[in-house]
Scaffold this active site. Structure first.
Site, mmCIF file in Angstrom:
data_model
loop_
_atom_site.group_PDB
_atom_site.id
_atom_site.type_symbol
_atom_site.label_atom_id
_atom_site.label_comp_id
_atom_site.label_asym_id
_atom_site.label_seq_id
_atom_site.Cartn_x
_atom_site.Cartn_y
_atom_site.Cartn_z
ATOM 1 N N VAL A 139 38.855 -38.869 77.099
ATOM 2 C CA VAL A 139 37.725 -39.680 76.491
ATOM 3 C C VAL A 139 36.704 -39.698 77.847
ATOM 4 O O VAL A 139 35.559 -40.456 77.605
ATOM 5 C CB VAL A 139 37.832 -40.583 75.794
ATOM 6 N N GLU A 140 37.150 -39.755 78.790
ATOM 7 C CA GLU A 140 36.318 -39.948 79.749
ATOM 8 C C GLU A 140 35.734 -38.503 80.619
ATOM 9 O O GLU A 140 34.854 -38.051 80.145
ATOM 10 C CB GLU A 140 37.012 -40.751 81.051
#
Lengths: 330, 330
Positions: A139-140
């Site tokens: 998610v980064e």
């Protein structure tokens, strides 16, 4: 009170914009409170196996601003740890690859070298351990490390900088060195000389009466039990369920029931410029945050005046932002 | 040849690291070629209805780095126009909201004030017209302007900066002023004093022999027909279909058959640091780009030596990057 005492007057005049409202204070009688705190050093402890060198810091700075170590090519460490926004992002929860929203609020990297546990759940002990996590997190930056290193290795300038920073390595463009360089740069991102630091170092006028009342309340009500030491964090884990959060915190790391809902105490340094607050970023103002901490951690309903005083004190923890230039990347 | 001529020697010595390989040149006999070019001024033309003031530039800088005028809260103008990457992004096509990939390569904002047509398709004539487009574009910042202005209006500091920059407006936090401030900041992002500018201003040693050969080839082969003026762009539209592109270009704007596949001539200033190239960003190196332009625009197969010389010349167009500090945002 020695308003006319010559050496104090000249010190005040030499000090520039010192406002002589009533008196230059030699001491304000709060020495016992001050002794509970530590001013922020200019540098955090440097680990024996990652000496802090100019070469590592310079390389680490380039890597920190390098978006091409993300899959999209547009997300760098500085996207969420944005120097324009207190080296954080000022949104509730971190937003990364393809706009995915993570579970937790982005912690500032400012003074992170003073913490003995990294991430909200303390899953890494130091910045070397922390540095690679966001590159790989889906998610980064959503990038596997091999691809990240391969992209870097494709640039002569990175090859040179890695070789210069790690001259004893035959193959310096590697994971460990990526982590060491990023950690080294982050150890330079400190904010000394806040009003509170100047106060602790003897400038009795660096805090006004309300701010000092806030400091007193901060100590007397027990905030300092967890928010202590130079970075105002004990780097320990405490159970808390802030409004809207179902995050189990450190339990994710240890699997131990006792660790459910425990989070590492966040720093309070620069807290005025690193809103919003709490692990889920759902708390927008310091006033709300102080009230919630009173209720959740101390079992107290703080009256408005006390909240205002503590908030005034927290504002004195904003230090001098790191002086840096955006690097020119290859 | 006046190798021993005293005043030239002393000028060379005073000038620092001047390499006296064979001679200090008083003139290299290429004046006719130099006269075809214009050095880059420090500032582009300033429109009569948007005077350039410190207040607008300072506000525009804040807005340029402000991610909260995007829907996600993490994309700012500086995400794609990244100062670490030649104020562009160094990926083929712009990547924005939720990781969507746009159709075209991000143009640098460096020296954009010298262009008379903005965007690859020239759909806006000036930076004021350009500034708001990427905020609203669904694949870029994906924010409606009303919401963007409302977010800004929520900060006292922005209210103050807008009022300071536009003192005659009763309600200064508005679309026009957002555009004017962003345009003003961008007009300061210029790169004077490249080696080529120093050469045009009389420093005959600022270019070496190969670079001068490249300049000669650039003129003699007709590159200068479109890449002319201080920013090395005529701001006109020319039909080109580069490898892999099906983009109809200016036809999207005018709907006229004659405009199919036409794109505004891009600047060549700082072209060495604003790769990859072409409207679709599919061309990675300057060598490929020069060969493609020879084929597509000039109907010529450039031999390798000519390509190398032109590329060497293009490298001399990299100027001094703007000196700026990342602003502290509220």
């Amino acid at each position: 009170m020695n308003f006319h005492q010559p050496h104090l007057m000249s010190a005040a005049l030499l000090g520039g914009a010192v406002f002589l409202s009533s008196a230059v204070l030699a001491d304000d009688g709060l020495g016992d409170y001050r002794s509970r705190f530590d001013p922020l050093p200019h540098l955090p402890p440097i680990p024996a196996d990652n000496s802090l060198t100019d070469e590592k810091v310079e390389l680490g700075k380039m890597l920190f601003f390098e978006p091409r170590i993300s899959t999209s090519g547009v997300i760098s460490c500085a996207t969420c740890h944005n120097p324009a926004l207190g080296w954080s992002d000022r949104i509730p929860r971190a937003t990364g690859h393809q706009g995915q929203i993570g579970e937790r609020n982005t912690p500032t990297v400012l003074n992170a070298g003073f913490l003995d546990a990294q991430f909200w759940d303390g899953r890494e002990p130091d910045l070397e351990g922390q540095a690679l996590g966001p590159i790989e997190a889906a998610v980064e930056m959503a990038m596997d490390l091999e691809s990240a290193l391969s992209r870097l290795d494709g640039f002569d300038i990175y090859q040179e900088h890695f070789a210069g920073a790690f001259p004893e390595d035959d193959d310096p463009v590697n994971e460990d060195n990526l982590a060491q360089a990023l950690a080294s740069f982050q150890r330079t991102l400190n904010t000394p000389n806040s009003p509170f630091d100047r106060y602790l170092r003897g400038d009795m006028n660096a805090l006004d009466t309300q701010e000092k009342d806030g400091m007193v309340a901060f100590v007397d009500n027990g905030c300092i039990a967890c928010h202590r030491g130079p970075n105002l964090s004990d780097s320990q884990f405490h159970a808390i369920q802030v409004p809207g959060s179902t995050d189990v915190g450190r339990y994710d790391v240890t699997g131990e029931e006792a660790d459910k809902y425990r989070f590492r105490t966040p720093t309070l340094r620069n807290v005025a410029v690193t809103y919003p607050y709490m692990n889920n970023g759902a708390t927008e103002t310091l006033e709300e945050a102080v009230a919630i901490m009173g209720q959740e951690m101390l079992g107290q309903e703080f009256e408005e005046e006390k909240i205002d005083n503590i908030v005034a004190f927290l504002h004195t923890l904003t230090g001098e932002m790191p002086d840096f230039e955006v690097p020119a990347l290859p």
